[in-house]
Design a protein around this motif. Structure first.
Motif, PDB file in Angstrom:
ATOM      1  N   VAL A  44      21.953  25.513  11.934  1.00 36.00           N
ATOM      2  CA  VAL A  44      21.668  26.156  13.221  1.00 36.00           C
ATOM      3  C   VAL A  44      20.922  25.236  14.189  1.00 36.00           C
ATOM      4  O   VAL A  44      20.482  25.689  15.250  1.00 36.00           O
ATOM      5  CB  VAL A  44      20.864  27.455  13.035  1.00 36.00           C
TER       6      VAL A  44
ATOM      7  N   PHE B 297      21.954  23.396  16.316  1.00 42.83           N
ATOM      8  CA  PHE B 297      22.583  23.333  17.644  1.00 42.83           C
ATOM      9  C   PHE B 297      22.045  24.424  18.566  1.00 42.83           C
ATOM     10  O   PHE B 297      22.278  24.395  19.775  1.00 42.83           O
ATOM     11  CB  PHE B 297      24.111  23.463  17.521  1.00 42.83           C
ATOM     12  N   LEU B 298      21.324  25.411  18.008  1.00 45.75           N
ATOM     13  CA  LEU B 298      20.959  26.602  18.796  1.00 45.75           C
ATOM     14  C   LEU B 298      19.900  26.411  19.897  1.00 45.75           C
ATOM     15  O   LEU B 298      20.019  27.039  20.950  1.00 45.75           O
ATOM     16  CB  LEU B 298      20.514  27.728  17.861  1.00 45.75           C
TER      17      LEU B 298
ATOM     18  N   TYR C  77      20.818  26.388  23.496  1.00 48.28           N
ATOM     19  CA  TYR C  77      21.291  27.609  24.173  1.00 48.28           C
ATOM     20  C   TYR C  77      20.223  28.688  24.226  1.00 48.28           C
ATOM     21  O   TYR C  77      20.257  29.550  25.108  1.00 48.28           O
ATOM     22  CB  TYR C  77      22.570  28.113  23.476  1.00 48.28           C
ATOM     23  N   LEU C  78      19.272  28.627  23.286  1.00 46.67           N
ATOM     24  CA  LEU C  78      18.186  29.614  23.324  1.00 46.67           C
ATOM     25  C   LEU C  78      17.246  29.318  24.492  1.00 46.67           C
ATOM     26  O   LEU C  78      16.759  30.237  25.161  1.00 46.67           O
ATOM     27  CB  LEU C  78      17.405  29.600  22.005  1.00 46.67           C
TER      28      LEU C  78
ATOM     29  N   THR D  79      18.629  30.660  27.616  1.00 52.99           N
ATOM     30  CA  THR D  79      18.524  32.125  27.593  1.00 52.99           C
ATOM     31  C   THR D  79      17.141  32.543  28.095  1.00 52.99           C
ATOM     32  O   THR D  79      17.031  33.455  28.919  1.00 52.99           O
ATOM     33  CB  THR D  79      18.752  32.648  26.170  1.00 52.99           C
ATOM     34  N   LEU D  80      16.115  31.842  27.610  1.00 49.79           N
ATOM     35  CA  LEU D  80      14.754  32.167  28.059  1.00 49.79           C
ATOM     36  C   LEU D  80      14.618  31.951  29.563  1.00 49.79           C
ATOM     37  O   LEU D  80      14.056  32.774  30.283  1.00 49.79           O
ATOM     38  CB  LEU D  80      13.720  31.306  27.320  1.00 49.79           C
TER      39      LEU D  80
ATOM     40  N   LEU E 230      16.242  34.610  31.699  1.00 49.08           N
ATOM     41  CA  LEU E 230      15.471  35.846  31.818  1.00 49.08           C
ATOM     42  C   LEU E 230      14.472  35.744  32.974  1.00 49.08           C
ATOM     43  O   LEU E 230      14.012  36.759  33.490  1.00 49.08           O
ATOM     44  CB  LEU E 230      14.729  36.137  30.512  1.00 49.08           C
TER      45      LEU E 230
ATOM     46  N   TRP F 275      11.523  22.491  16.895  1.00 48.85           N
ATOM     47  CA  TRP F 275      12.375  23.601  17.328  1.00 48.85           C
ATOM     48  C   TRP F 275      11.904  24.142  18.683  1.00 48.85           C
ATOM     49  O   TRP F 275      12.683  24.311  19.610  1.00 48.85           O
ATOM     50  CB  TRP F 275      12.328  24.699  16.267  1.00 48.85           C
ATOM     51  N   PHE F 276      10.584  24.350  18.750  1.00 47.66           N
ATOM     52  CA  PHE F 276      10.018  24.895  19.990  1.00 47.66           C
ATOM     53  C   PHE F 276      10.199  23.898  21.143  1.00 47.66           C
ATOM     54  O   PHE F 276      10.612  24.269  22.245  1.00 47.66           O
ATOM     55  CB  PHE F 276       8.530  25.204  19.786  1.00 47.66           C
TER      56      PHE F 276
ATOM     57  N   PRO G  25      23.440  34.051  29.642  1.00 46.70           N
ATOM     58  CA  PRO G  25      23.125  33.983  28.206  1.00 46.70           C
ATOM     59  C   PRO G  25      24.252  34.548  27.335  1.00 46.70           C
ATOM     60  O   PRO G  25      24.518  34.039  26.253  1.00 46.70           O
ATOM     61  CB  PRO G  25      21.865  34.840  28.075  1.00 46.70           C
ATOM     62  N   LEU G  26      24.907  35.595  27.855  1.00 44.43           N
ATOM     63  CA  LEU G  26      25.993  36.194  27.072  1.00 44.43           C
ATOM     64  C   LEU G  26      27.122  35.179  26.876  1.00 44.43           C
ATOM     65  O   LEU G  26      27.682  35.059  25.779  1.00 44.43           O
ATOM     66  CB  LEU G  26      26.502  37.439  27.807  1.00 44.43           C
TER      67      LEU G  26
ATOM     68  N   LEU H  58      26.798  31.968  26.824  1.00 40.55           N
ATOM     69  CA  LEU H  58      26.321  30.971  25.853  1.00 40.55           C
ATOM     70  C   LEU H  58      26.460  31.499  24.432  1.00 40.55           C
ATOM     71  O   LEU H  58      26.875  30.777  23.516  1.00 40.55           O
ATOM     72  CB  LEU H  58      24.856  30.619  26.147  1.00 40.55           C
ATOM     73  N   LEU H  59      26.127  32.779  24.248  1.00 40.83           N
ATOM     74  CA  LEU H  59      26.212  33.366  22.908  1.00 40.83           C
ATOM     75  C   LEU H  59      27.659  33.371  22.423  1.00 40.83           C
ATOM     76  O   LEU H  59      27.960  32.946  21.303  1.00 40.83           O
ATOM     77  CB  LEU H  59      25.653  34.794  22.940  1.00 40.83           C
TER      78      LEU H  59
ATOM     79  N   ASN I  73      29.203  30.168  21.286  1.00 41.80           N
ATOM     80  CA  ASN I  73      28.607  29.580  20.091  1.00 41.80           C
ATOM     81  C   ASN I  73      28.952  30.315  18.803  1.00 41.80           C
ATOM     82  O   ASN I  73      28.612  29.848  17.710  1.00 41.80           O
ATOM     83  CB  ASN I  73      27.083  29.524  20.244  1.00 41.80           C
TER      84      ASN I  73
ATOM     85  N   LEU J  16      11.002  41.778  32.647  1.00 39.83           N
ATOM     86  CA  LEU J  16      11.853  40.664  32.205  1.00 39.83           C
ATOM     87  C   LEU J  16      11.008  39.552  31.587  1.00 39.83           C
ATOM     88  O   LEU J  16      11.409  38.933  30.595  1.00 39.83           O
ATOM     89  CB  LEU J  16      12.661  40.121  33.380  1.00 39.83           C
TER      90      LEU J  16
ATOM     91  N   ALA K  14      11.293  37.961  27.933  1.00 37.77           N
ATOM     92  CA  ALA K  14      11.331  36.521  27.662  1.00 37.77           C
ATOM     93  C   ALA K  14      10.296  36.146  26.600  1.00 37.77           C
ATOM     94  O   ALA K  14      10.577  35.338  25.710  1.00 37.77           O
ATOM     95  CB  ALA K  14      11.085  35.743  28.950  1.00 37.77           C
TER      96      ALA K  14
ATOM     97  N   PHE L 163      12.561  33.753  18.457  1.00 35.45           N
ATOM     98  CA  PHE L 163      13.314  32.528  18.182  1.00 35.45           C
ATOM     99  C   PHE L 163      12.448  31.441  17.542  1.00 35.45           C
ATOM    100  O   PHE L 163      12.893  30.320  17.385  1.00 35.45           O
ATOM    101  CB  PHE L 163      13.920  31.962  19.485  1.00 35.45           C
ATOM    102  N   ASN L 164      11.193  31.711  17.255  1.00 35.64           N
ATOM    103  CA  ASN L 164      10.301  30.658  16.796  1.00 35.64           C
ATOM    104  C   ASN L 164       9.520  31.053  15.556  1.00 35.64           C
ATOM    105  O   ASN L 164       9.676  32.154  15.025  1.00 35.64           O
ATOM    106  CB  ASN L 164       9.343  30.269  17.937  1.00 35.64           C
TER     107      ASN L 164
ATOM    108  N   PHE M  10      21.753  35.284  15.910  1.00 37.60           N
ATOM    109  CA  PHE M  10      22.742  35.861  16.821  1.00 37.60           C
ATOM    110  C   PHE M  10      22.431  37.314  17.148  1.00 37.60           C
ATOM    111  O   PHE M  10      22.605  37.750  18.293  1.00 37.60           O
ATOM    112  CB  PHE M  10      24.158  35.695  16.243  1.00 37.60           C
TER     113      PHE M  10
ATOM    114  N   TRP N  16      19.417  37.356  19.460  1.00 35.56           N
ATOM    115  CA  TRP N  16      19.878  36.835  20.754  1.00 35.56           C
ATOM    116  C   TRP N  16      20.627  37.936  21.519  1.00 35.56           C
ATOM    117  O   TRP N  16      20.343  38.227  22.685  1.00 35.56           O
ATOM    118  CB  TRP N  16      20.794  35.639  20.469  1.00 35.56           C
TER     119      TRP N  16
ATOM    120  N   ILE O 160      19.658  39.890  25.078  1.00 35.27           N
ATOM    121  CA  ILE O 160      20.582  39.953  26.219  1.00 35.27           C
ATOM    122  C   ILE O 160      20.847  41.415  26.599  1.00 35.27           C
ATOM    123  O   ILE O 160      20.845  41.776  27.783  1.00 35.27           O
ATOM    124  CB  ILE O 160      21.903  39.229  25.891  1.00 35.27           C
TER     125      ILE O 160
END
Lengths: 911, 67
Positions: free
Chosen positions: A68, A70-71, A74-75, A78-79, A82, A250-251, A289-290, A292-293, A296, B9, B13, B20-21, B45, B48, B52
């Motif tokens: 994962v 590669f994520l 794209y995450l 997404t942030l 938002l 990761w972060f 984001p959708l 991107l999801l 992937n 929002l 976020a 995610f962390n 997923f 995620w 969304i």
């Protein structure tokens, strides 16, 4: 050349042709004002230019070895998505308000339209774009090699050249055709946006088709895939540990990607510059984001499938194309190649257009304009030059990508190359994000921070990639430069254990933002910088505020300038709009006002960027720069104007007050005039009545000498009585006019009010006896000392009594006179049992000639109508008051007061 | 209204950032070690998609006015 590869090439070229047709269609519709891209869906799809060959081929490559990992790419976006309605919306507002053309332009405009900032950002953006473009070249070239290898021929032999070079040439030509056909004042490339939105659909569908083919055709669904992955021993890719990333890595990679989706030149181009309606952000905030999801979802299945079916980790970047090809699905392979081509071309087109705009607007044009020897400012038409510079910029970026590919890129994975670009453009984050939130950030801070971040990026990420490629010795990484271990590029100051990209991001962004803040706090900003900072940070408040501008320029000179940079048709359109706005044609010889200069600069800025536009306009408008003195002068002038307007306001308020007073005085005068007219009319009327009667009786007597003696006597009595009435009337009128004009001779002296009232009663006794009125008197015995004119007060008493007698019923009339002391005044009441006076008439009866012809009393009253008016004048002259109220007897009570004369009283007591 | 929505929002976020962390991912990773289900990718997923969906719900209810 074999049939299959030839078909693939032909279809690809046809596809590019289709894109071009689509772009032309989009441009044509935009020119007609019927935009096809003005909706949130096309906007969202255009943002998906984020997904390049990196996503299309590279994600699978990463997933095959690191699961994962590669994520984060794209995450992070997404942030950020938002937060579209937060900071991103503010950036859009600013860009729209000030005609921003690129990220360099934005940064430059924020920091006092600084040419240094613009140039620096442009160089970083260009250097960041080069590896990224090389990534696309590599992906497409690898795809072509695979297609040819399938036919069993070497592509170099078949095409007669290096495929990467051919791809570079085609993409460069295509970008030039797309992006630099003309420079338009709005700087929107609607056709290009339509084309890349279409490409976003194509790459998504192609990737999904390949994913479905792999999962359900090559395998019988996800569970089969999973079972066989277990059997093949590659199931460990599904664990987080496979990423070989720490949580800090990761972060940081997530953060880096969040910055990249906003700051990459092409992302800024589609997200900010090409945005047609700020409201599109709202839907894009979740639809992007959708996208991107969805794109992937099949990354891991394809990666696992590739490994299960015998592919190696090193080949994993080409699994998307290789799997259909190996399994005999030639057409599916072409489709997969088309998807990759879409992803790559979209990226290269937008990126090169964005970067070349920056190169021309923010780097080359300002430099050329500054070199006076070239005399560019005097050249009649510069549109050709600007387009030429942009085309050269595109070729430079693509050529750079090609060279990078050959020197470094061949040794690296797609994603590693991409991350270099991410970390590079992330250096814009501090100056941009702090710039829109903190007014204190200044040009020095931005330049120092960006420069430091850029150098750290070069040292910790770009240099190691040259080591990997074998260009530089490996010892630098292991032992540090000159053996200084603390300065090892991938473990700076001994910070080991981080992913190289995360390591670079951490150091470069920390140093960058720290220096930006520190230098901003320690150095002072110019006035223009402060002004621009306010305009940017407070964009919501300052939208539409004209900028400060001082200087002299002729309208004609400005027009010439617009013609030179925008071409004649565009300039004329602007001038027509200006004429329409003013409602009169512009005279070329008149001086241009600040608004016109500002709008002209804004239009120029749309085409050539803020820094260039400023330089250009400054060359025409003399004495434009706003130094501290000029600014102070402006402030001073403003203050004077304010003071002046404040005084004007005060004056106008005073005038208003005076006018109101005058109006009131005028009304009073008119009233008096009317009263005088009324008075004269009434007096004449009152005089005429007795005179008429006297005249008619006299005539009768004259015409009939033989009238009987009795009759004659009656007529003579009438004449006498009417004459008396006339005399009385005239006396009254004279009295009144004397009192009113202040010419009355008052014989003032001490008097006893009791005595005066009794005198008045005695004078009225005859009248009362005649009417049969019953009189009641309530007067104290002790004296009531007042200071007055005796005769006048007797007159008042007599007036009131005769007035009362007039209204009492006959027979049975009753009148009551009362005198008593009330504090410091004596009050005299004359009551009757007549019909009374209605409350609304109680004031009126004291007016001249006001006679009560009440309903009850149909008989015409006999007075002159002046009695009460005179009484009022007399009483008020001696400080008293006169009024009417309800009487205890049932009729009216006429009352008046006179102040007690203490002196007289004391004198009397003393005597 | 607009600032309310922005605040919500931002909260989404922050939730996404947490999902995610570390430590959420670490928790899922531990669970994944004791099962044959590919829990880590599934978790990413699903989380995620949830984020969304939440954002879409916040953004699309009440129509699309000027944000």
């Amino acid at each position: 050349m074999s049939h299959f590869a030839a078909w693939a090439i032909a279809i690809s070229l046809a596809y590019l042709g289709l894109l071009f047709a689509l772009a032309s269609f989009g441009d044509r519709r935009a020119e007609q004002g019927r935009s096809v891209i003005a909706n949130p869906y096309i906007y969202t799809l255009s943002l998906a230019v984020y997904c390049t060959a990196w996503t299309y081929f590279g994600s699978v490559g990463v997933a095959a070895s690191q699961g994962v990992a590669f994520l984060p790419v794209y995450l992070g976006p997404t942030l950020l998505a938002l937060l579209f309605l937060g900071p991103v919306r503010k950036i859009l507002l600013i860009a729209k308000a000030y005609g921003i053309t690129s990220i360099a332009d934005f940064a430059s405009a924020r920091y006092g339209k600084s040419g240094t900032v613009a140039g620096l950002v442009t160089i970083v953006a260009l250097l960041g774009s080069i590896p990224y473009i090389s990534l696309q070249l590599k992906a497409v070239a690898t795809g072509i090699e695979l297609l040819f290898a399938h036919d069993g021929v070497s592509e170099r032999g078949a095409l007669g050249a290096d495929s990467a070079l051919l791809v570079a040439l085609v993409l460069a030509a295509f970008s030039i055709l797309f992006g630099t056909r003309h420079i338009d004042a709005t700087e929107h490339h609607q056709g290009m946006v339509l084309a890349i939105a279409f490409e976003s659909v194509v790459k998504l569908l192609c990737f999904l088709v390949v994913g479905i083919f792999v999962t359900w055709v090559l395998f019988s669904g996800p569970s089969d895939l999973l079972a066989r992955a277990e059997a093949a021993g590659v199931v460990d890719r599904l664990h987080f540990s496979a990423t070989r990333l720490s949580y800090a890595d990761w972060f940081l990679l997530t953060l880096l990607s969040a910055f990249a989706v906003l700051l990459l030149p092409r992302q800024f181009q589609v997200m900010v510059i090409e945005n047609l309606d700020i409201r599109h952000l709202q839907r894009a905030s979740w639809m992007f984001p959708l996208y991107l999801l969805v794109i992937n979802i099949f990354v891991l299945p394809i990666a696992l499938a590739g490994l299960i079916l015998g592919g190696t980790v090193a080949e994993a970047d080409s699994f998307v194309l290789g799997l259909p090809l190996v399994h005999g699905q030639a057409w599916l392979a072409i489709l997969a190649f088309l998807g990759g081509l879409s992803a790559a071309t979209a990226m290269v087109i937008v990126e090169t257009v964005a970067v070349s705009t920056m190169i021309s607007n923010d780097l080359v044009m300002p430099l050329l304009l500054r070199i006076r020897a070239l005399g560019l400012a005097q050249r009649p038409d510069l549109t050709g030059l600007i387009l030429g510079v942009r085309r050269a910029g595109i070729i430079l970026a693509v050529a750079g990508g090609y060279l990078f590919f050959h020197s470094v890129g061949e040794a690296m994975g797609l994603v590693s190359i991409g991350y270099i670009a991410f970390a590079g453009v992330a250096q814009f984050a501090p100056l941009l994000l702090l710039g829109i939130a903190w007014k204190g950030a200044n040009r020095n801070g931005a330049v120092v921070g960006l420069l430091a971040g850029f150098l750290v990026w070069l040292y910790t990420l770009v240099l190691p990639s040259f080591v990997i490629a074998g260009v530089l010795p490996e010892s630098i990484l292991r032992e540090g430069p000159f053996g200084i271990a603390l300065l090892r590029p991938t473990a700076l100051f001994g910070l080991e254990g981080l992913h190289p990209v995360a390591h670079c991001a951490l150091w470069s962004l920390t140093i960058n933002s720290a220096l930006l803040v520190l230098v901003s706090l320690l150095s002072s900003a110019s006035d223009l910088e402060r002004l621009q900072a306010i305009l940017f940070v407070d964009v919501e408040q300052s939208r539409g505020t004209p900028r400060l501008w001082r200087g002299e320029a002729k309208v004609g000179a400005l027009e010439e300038l617009l013609v030179r940079f925008l071409g004649r048709p565009a300039a004329e359109a602007i001038w027509q709009a200006e004429t329409a706005r003013r409602g009169r044609p512009l005279n070329p010889d008149e001086p241009a006002d600040a608004g016109l200069v500002e709008r002209a600069e804004r239009q120029l800025a749309r085409a050539i960027g803020a820094a260039s536009a400023r330089a250009v306009v400054a060359s025409t408008v003399r004495g434009e720069s706003i130094g501290p003195d000029a600014l102070l002068e402006i402030l001073d002038e403003t203050q004077k104007v304010l003071e002046y307007s404040r005084r004007l306001e005060q004056k106008s308020r005073e005038l208003e007050v005076a006018t109101a007073e005058l109006r009131r005085a005028n009304e009073r005068l008119r009233e008096l005039d009317r009263l005088k007219d009324d008075f004269l009319a009434t007096v004449s009327h009152e005089l005429r009545t007795p005179l008429t009667s006297i005249r008619s009786f006299s005539e009768i007597l004259l015409d009939n000498p033989d009238l009987e003696a009795e009759e004659r006597a009656r007529f003579l009595r009438i004449i006498t009585s009417e004459s008396e009435r006339l005399t009385r009337l005239i006396n009254d009128v004279l009295d009144l006019s004397k009192i009113e004009s202040g010419r009355m001779e008052w014989k003032i002296g001490p008097a006893d009010l009791v005595e005066l009232v009794r005198e008045g009663i005695r004078a009225a006794e005859g009248l009362m006896a005649e009417k049969g009125v019953e009189l009641e008197v309530a007067i104290p015995d002790e004296p009531a000392p007042v200071t007055c004119d005796r005769d006048r007060i007797v007159q008042v008493v007599l007036n009131l009594l005769s007035n009362a007698c007039k209204f009492v019923p006959r027979p049975g009339g009753r009148v009551r006179v009362e005198l008593r002391r009330k504090g410091s005044v004596f009050e005299i009441r004359v009551e009757d049992n007549g019909p009374g006076v209605p409350p609304e008439a109680r004031e009126l009866v004291f007016e001249k000639f006001h006679q009560l012809t009440g309903n009850l009393n149909t008989q015409k009253p006999t007075g002159t109508g002046l009695g009460l008016a005179i009484s009022k004048q007399i009483v008020e002259h001696f400080g008293g008051r006169i009024w009417i109220e309800e009487a205890t007897l049932g009729g009216a009570a006429l009352c008046f007061t006179l102040p007690v004369s203490e002196e007289a009283g004391a004198a009397r007591v003393a005597a | 209204m607009a600032s309310d929505r922005l605040a919500r929002l931002c909260a989404v976020a922050l939730v996404a950032l947490a999902l995610f962390n570390f430590p959420m991912v670490e928790v899922v990773e531990r669970w994944a070690k004791v099962t044959s289900v590919p829990l880590v990718p599934l978790y990413f997923f699903v989380a995620w998609a949830g984020v969304i969906a939440l954002a879409a719900w916040l953004l699309e209810r009440g129509g699309g006015g000027e944000p």
